[in-house]
Design a protein around this motif. Structure first.
Motif, PDB file in Angstrom:
ATOM      1  N   TYR A 251       0.823  -1.210   0.000  1.00  0.00           N
ATOM      2  CA  TYR A 251       0.000   0.000   0.000  1.00  0.00           C
ATOM      3  C   TYR A 251       0.856   1.258   0.000  1.00  0.00           C
ATOM      4  N   ALA A 252       1.965   1.231   0.695  1.00  0.00           N
ATOM      5  CA  ALA A 252       2.840   2.400   0.724  1.00  0.00           C
ATOM      6  C   ALA A 252       3.350   2.734  -0.672  1.00  0.00           C
ATOM      7  N   GLY A 253       3.704   1.703  -1.448  1.00  0.00           N
ATOM      8  CA  GLY A 253       4.159   1.939  -2.809  1.00  0.00           C
ATOM      9  C   GLY A 253       3.060   2.508  -3.682  1.00  0.00           C
ATOM     10  N   ALA A 254       1.818   2.024  -3.510  1.00  0.00           N
ATOM     11  CA  ALA A 254       0.709   2.525  -4.319  1.00  0.00           C
ATOM     12  C   ALA A 254       0.403   3.982  -4.014  1.00  0.00           C
ATOM     13  N   TYR A 255       0.550   4.388  -2.747  1.00  0.00           N
ATOM     14  CA  TYR A 255       0.271   5.765  -2.354  1.00  0.00           C
ATOM     15  C   TYR A 255       1.499   6.663  -2.448  1.00  0.00           C
ATOM     16  N   GLY A 256       2.628   6.140  -2.888  1.00  0.00           N
ATOM     17  CA  GLY A 256       3.842   6.948  -2.988  1.00  0.00           C
ATOM     18  C   GLY A 256       4.357   7.390  -1.631  1.00  0.00           C
TER      19      GLY A 256
ATOM     20  N   ARG B 249      -1.010   3.978  10.728  1.00  0.00           N
ATOM     21  CA  ARG B 249      -2.267   4.443  11.324  1.00  0.00           C
ATOM     22  C   ARG B 249      -3.215   4.965  10.250  1.00  0.00           C
ATOM     23  N   LEU B 250      -2.669   5.706   9.284  1.00  0.00           N
ATOM     24  CA  LEU B 250      -3.483   6.232   8.183  1.00  0.00           C
ATOM     25  C   LEU B 250      -4.051   5.086   7.343  1.00  0.00           C
ATOM     26  N   LEU B 251      -3.229   4.065   7.076  1.00  0.00           N
ATOM     27  CA  LEU B 251      -3.680   2.925   6.267  1.00  0.00           C
ATOM     28  C   LEU B 251      -4.818   2.188   6.956  1.00  0.00           C
TER      29      LEU B 251
ATOM     30  N   LEU C 215      -2.576  -5.479  11.524  1.00  0.00           N
ATOM     31  CA  LEU C 215      -2.243  -4.052  11.479  1.00  0.00           C
ATOM     32  C   LEU C 215      -2.862  -3.318  12.667  1.00  0.00           C
ATOM     33  N   GLU C 216      -4.095  -3.616  12.979  1.00  0.00           N
ATOM     34  CA  GLU C 216      -4.737  -3.000  14.135  1.00  0.00           C
ATOM     35  C   GLU C 216      -3.987  -3.342  15.428  1.00  0.00           C
ATOM     36  N   ARG C 217      -3.569  -4.579  15.539  1.00  0.00           N
ATOM     37  CA  ARG C 217      -2.847  -5.006  16.735  1.00  0.00           C
ATOM     38  C   ARG C 217      -1.497  -4.296  16.815  1.00  0.00           C
ATOM     39  N   ASP C 218      -0.848  -4.144  15.664  1.00  0.00           N
ATOM     40  CA  ASP C 218       0.440  -3.458  15.636  1.00  0.00           C
ATOM     41  C   ASP C 218       0.291  -1.988  16.046  1.00  0.00           C
TER      42      ASP C 218
END
Length: 308
Positions: free
Chosen positions: A241-246, A255-257, A300-303
């Motif tokens: 997802y980070a790559g897709a959103y640059g 947190r944003l994801l 991700l929520e747990r992290d």
């Protein structure tokens, strides 16, 4: 030594009608004709007739038998090809019969008041079932400029192949998938994730490639019924997802994801039905992209909660 059509039929244990049928279609040529125009057959016709009947017993079609008989130099290869073709046809016929059997069992076990609706539901599915409507659904849902290789890879994961020997529950689940993917949306279009609109075709292709990698890493954990936890699979998931959103994989991005994913449209029902179609009777649930994505979201929520 020449025989009449009746004599040949008697020696072969066949009927005159059968011999005439094969002769009229060129499979059993006569050696000569009598003065009255009647067919006469030699001993080689007896062996040829026996071979024809053996091939017909195996279910080979007449054109295939003709090729076997006519091409003496390559008879073995031609026969092998004809048998292979027939085996494929029989496989399809057996799959159709098993599917019909499971569908009939489903109707028999259904309460009488629900049978009409059930018949309409399963009657809309071809036999053997076709996955093309499901693939069309995903092609319309995915980004239009998604590269063909990435699209094919995703369809292989997302479109469940009907089992060869289905149980009634699997027939019902596939019929519901078919109904879901062929029904028009109320507003005429399917809602798509925000990332499809925010990223370009190249970024979306990279996203799905990264998600496939994350799902592959998380799949064994789901099969072992491991609780969601941060690790290599989650890192691959966030990186996709980070790559897709640059962006970069930072604590703020995680947190944003999580917030973005919570607001995205869901296809939970599709994945629930897919799991039923894929899971063998009495077996453990097969991980699907939907269930694997849920596991990664929970990780991700747990992290994020642990970091807070």
């Amino acid at each position: 030594m020449l025989w009449s059509i009746g004599e040949l039929a008697e020696r072969a244990g066949a009927t005159v009608k059968t011999v005439r049928f094969y002769s009229d279609r060129g499979l059993l040529p006569a050696a000569s004709r009598s003065g009255g125009g009647h067919r006469r057959y030699g001993p080689e016709a007896l062996e040829r007739l026996r071979l024809i009947r053996s091939l017909r017993t195996l279910g080979l079609p007449l054109p295939g038998i003709g090729r076997v008989l006519d091409d003496e130099g390559a008879a073995g290869r031609v026969l092998e090809d004809a048998v292979a073709d027939r085996l494929r046809e029989l496989g399809a016929e057996l799959r159709a019969l098993r599917w019909r059997e499971a569908a009939l069992r489903l109707v028999r076990e259904c309460p009488p008041g629900e049978q009409a609706d059930l018949l309409r539901l399963i009657g809309a599915v071809s036999i053997p079932p076709n996955t093309a409507p499901l693939a069309r659904f995903w092609r319309a849902w995915l980004p239009p400029l998604m590269p063909a290789r990435a699209l094919s890879a995703f369809l292989e994961l997302a479109v469940p192949q009907p089992p060869d020997e289905p149980e009634p529950a699997q027939v019902l689940a596939f019929a519901r998938l078919h109904a879901m993917t062929t029904a028009p949306c109320p507003d005429g279009r399917r809602p798509q994730p925000e990332v499809h609109r925010a990223a370009g075709a190249r970024e979306v292709a990279a996203l799905y490639a990264g998600l496939a990698e994350a799902y592959e890493l998380a799949g064994p954990l789901l099969r072992r019924a491991r609780d969601p936890y941060p690790g290599e699979a989650l890192d691959a998931y966030v990186a996709a997802y980070a790559g897709a959103y640059g962006s970069r994989d930072t604590r703020g991005f995680r947190r944003l994801l999580a917030a973005r994913l919570a607001a995205e449209p869901r296809l939970d029902r599709y994945w629930e039905l897919t799991a039923v179609v894929l899971t063998p009777p009495g077996g453990s649930p097969v991980p699907t992209p939907g269930s694997t994505d849920d596991w990664l979201r929970a990780a991700l929520e747990r992290d994020n909660a642990g970091a807070a």
